[in-house]
Design an enzyme around this catalytic site. Structure first.
Site, PDB file in Angstrom:
ATOM      1  CE1 TYR A 258      66.049  49.263  73.915  1.00 20.75           C
ATOM      2  CE2 TYR A 258      68.171  50.206  74.501  1.00 20.75           C
ATOM      3  CZ  TYR A 258      67.368  49.106  74.315  1.00 20.75           C
ATOM      4  OH  TYR A 258      67.876  47.845  74.531  1.00 20.75           O
TER       5      TYR A 258
ATOM      6  CE  LYS B 123      82.807  48.578  78.734  1.00 18.00           C
ATOM      7  NZ  LYS B 123      83.544  47.573  79.527  1.00 18.00           N
TER       8      LYS B 123
ATOM      9  CG  ASP C 257      82.669  44.844  81.251  1.00 17.14           C
ATOM     10  OD1 ASP C 257      82.265  45.687  82.064  1.00 17.14           O
ATOM     11  OD2 ASP C 257      83.774  44.932  80.697  1.00 17.14           O
TER      12      ASP C 257
ATOM     13  CG  ASP D  18      66.654  45.422  76.313  1.00  9.84           C
ATOM     14  OD1 ASP D  18      66.010  44.453  76.742  1.00  9.84           O
ATOM     15  OD2 ASP D  18      66.586  45.797  75.133  1.00  9.84           O
TER      16      ASP D  18
ATOM     17  CG  ASP E  85      66.150  39.547  78.537  1.00  6.32           C
ATOM     18  OD1 ASP E  85      65.191  39.970  79.213  1.00  6.32           O
ATOM     19  OD2 ASP E  85      66.158  39.568  77.303  1.00  6.32           O
TER      20      ASP E  85
END
Length: 373
Positions: free
Chosen positions: A136, A209, A242, A266, A270
Site C-alpha cells: 500500500y 506468506k 491462506d 485488509d 473483512d
C-alpha cells in the site's frame, strides 16, 4: 474532563450514522462524568465537487489539534472511485502515521453468525493490521513496453530470468507493484500486538506468506521472533494467510490477537467481519498511540440510502466505543458495547438486521440505555 474530538460525516450515510454515534457518546459522557467537545469538518464529495479540494494543508493543521477523529464514510457515485478514498481517508491515515489498524472480531449476544454451532465465547479476537507499509506504499507503475523501452530496462533482467521473455519484444504491456516492509514499521505494530495480548489471553498469531514472498515477509518473521523474546508469558504461532482464512471459519476460538502486514490484514478482517455478523457490526480504529487517531465503521457510504434514515449505525457506535477506550474512558466504552448488545437482544435494530427502526431511533435508544440501565 473534556475531550476535543473531530467529527467527519463524509458522504452518503456518513452524516446520519455519525450523528447517531455522537448522541450515544454524549450520553456516555453524561453518565460517566466527561464531556466531548465536537468540531465538525466538511470533508467529502460535496466540497470536492464545489471547490476541487480534498484534504488541504489547513485541514491537516486543524485535525492535528485533536487526539481523535470520528469518521463516517467516504465515496460518492458522482466522483470516480479512488479519488475521495485516497485523497481524504488514506491521506489522513498516512499523514498522521496511523500505523495500527485495529479490528475487533467479536460475536455479540443476539447476533447470528454463518458459522455453524459457534457461540459468542467462540468468536472474540482482535486483528492488529499494519497500516502504512506493504503493497500500500504506492510504489509501482503500468506501461506499454514498445513505447517506453528506457523504463523497461530497469526490469529486463528480472523479467527474462523469471519468465524467459524479452521485455522489449514480448511485453505489450507490463505492470508492477512493490511491497515494502521495514524493521521499524514491523517492530512497532508487532510490539503493539504483544502489549495488547498481555491484557487479553496472552497469545499472538502472526499472519504472512513467507513461504512464497520470502524476502519481504521473511523480514516480518524475523522481527516477530525478535519481539516475542521480550514477552515470555505470551504464546506465539505463525500462520500463512491462506491457512488462516480456513481456521477463521473452522476454529475462530483458537485466536486471541492476530498481527498481520497491511495487505493480508485488509483481506482477513473483512472475513472476520462476516463471521461476527456482517459489515453493519464491524468497527475499526486507525491508531497512532502518540498522535491523532481515527475511528470509523468499515462499511462504505451506501449513497443510495443517503438521507433516508435507514442505515445501521451500530458499527459506527462500536467505533465510538473504541474511541472512548482510546481516550482512557474504559468504563464508558464498555457501557456503549453493552448497550449495543442490549439493543440487538431487544430487537431494536434497523431493517438490515431484521428490525424496523430508523438510524436516529437506534441512536436515541442506545443513548437512553446508557443513561438509565
Amino acid at each position: 474532563m473534556q475531550y476535543r474530538v473531530a467529527a467527519i460525516g463524509g458522504d452518503g450515510i456518513g452524516p446520519e450514522i455519525i450523528a447517531a454515534g455522537r448522541e450515544v457518546l454524549d450520553a456516555a459522557g453524561e453518565r460517566y462524568g466527561f464531556d466531548i467537545d465536537w468540531t465538525e469538518f466538511d470533508l467529502g464529495a460535496e466540497r470536492y465537487l464545489a471547490t476541487g479540494e480534498l484534504l488541504t494543508e489547513d485541514d491537516i493543521q486543524e485535525l492535528s489539534k485533536f487526539p481523535a477523529i470520528y469518521f463516517g464514510a467516504i465515496g460518492d457515485e458522482r466522483v470516480r472511485p479512488g479519488i475521495l478514498e485516497k485523497g481524504i481517508l488514506l491521506a489522513i491515515r498516512f499523514h498522521f502515521d496511523q500505523y495500527i489498524n485495529l479490528r475487533p472480531i467479536r460475536l455479540l449476544e443476539g447476533v447470528e453468525t454463518p458459522l455453524a454451532k459457534k457461540r459468542p465465547e467462540d468468536i472474540d479476537f482482535v486483528v492488529v493490521r499494519e497500516n502504512t507499509e506493504d503493497f500500500y506504499v504506492g510504489i509501482g507503475s503500468r506501461f506499454t513496453g514498445r513505447r517506453e523501452k528506457k523504463t523497461l530496462e530497469v526490469l529486463r533482467e528480472i523479467y527474462s530470468v523469471r519468465f524467459g521473455l524479452d521485455v522489449e519484444t514480448d511485453a505489450d504491456e507490463l505492470a508492477y507493484q512493490i511491497g515494502v516492509i521495514t524493521r521499524e514499521g514491523a517492530g512497532r505494530v508487532i510490539r503493539y500486538a504483544f502489549d495488547l495480548a498481555m491484557q487479553r489471553r496472552k497469545k499472538v498469531t502472526s499472519v504472512d506468506k513467507a513461504n512464497v514472498l520470502s524476502d519481504v515477509y521473511g523480514l516480518w518473521r524475523d522481527v516477530f521472533s525478535e519481539v516475542s523474546r521480550g514477552y515470555p508469558a505470551v504464546s506465539t504461532e505463525f500462520n500463512f494467510v491462506d491457512a488462516v482464512t480456513m481456521w477463521f471459519l473452522k476454529n475462530p476460538e483458537w485466536f486471541d490477537v492476530v498481527v498481520t502486514p497491511n495487505m493480508f490484514g485488509d483481506i482477513i478482517t473483512d472475513l472476520g467481519a462476516m463471521i461476527q455478523g456482517g459489515l453493519g457490526l464491524a468497527p475499526g480504529g486507525n491508531i497512532n498511540p502518540s498522535g491523532t487517531s481515527m475511528f470509523e465503521p468499515i462499511h462504505g457510504s451506501a449513497p443510495k440510502y443517503r438521507g433516508q434514515d435507514v442505515a445501521n449505525p451500530l458499527a459506527t457506535v462500536w467505533a465510538g466505543s473504541m474511541l472512548l477506550d482510546h481516550l482512557g474512558e474504559h468504563e464508558a466504552a464498555a457501557a456503549v458495547l453493552r448497550a449495543i448488545e442490549r439493543s440487538i437482544l431487544d430487537g431494536f435494530v434497523t431493517r438490515d438486521m431484521g428490525g424496523a427502526k430508523k438510524t436516529s431511533e437506534v441512536g436515541q435508544y442506545l443513548a437512553t440505555l446508557i443513561r438509565t440501565v
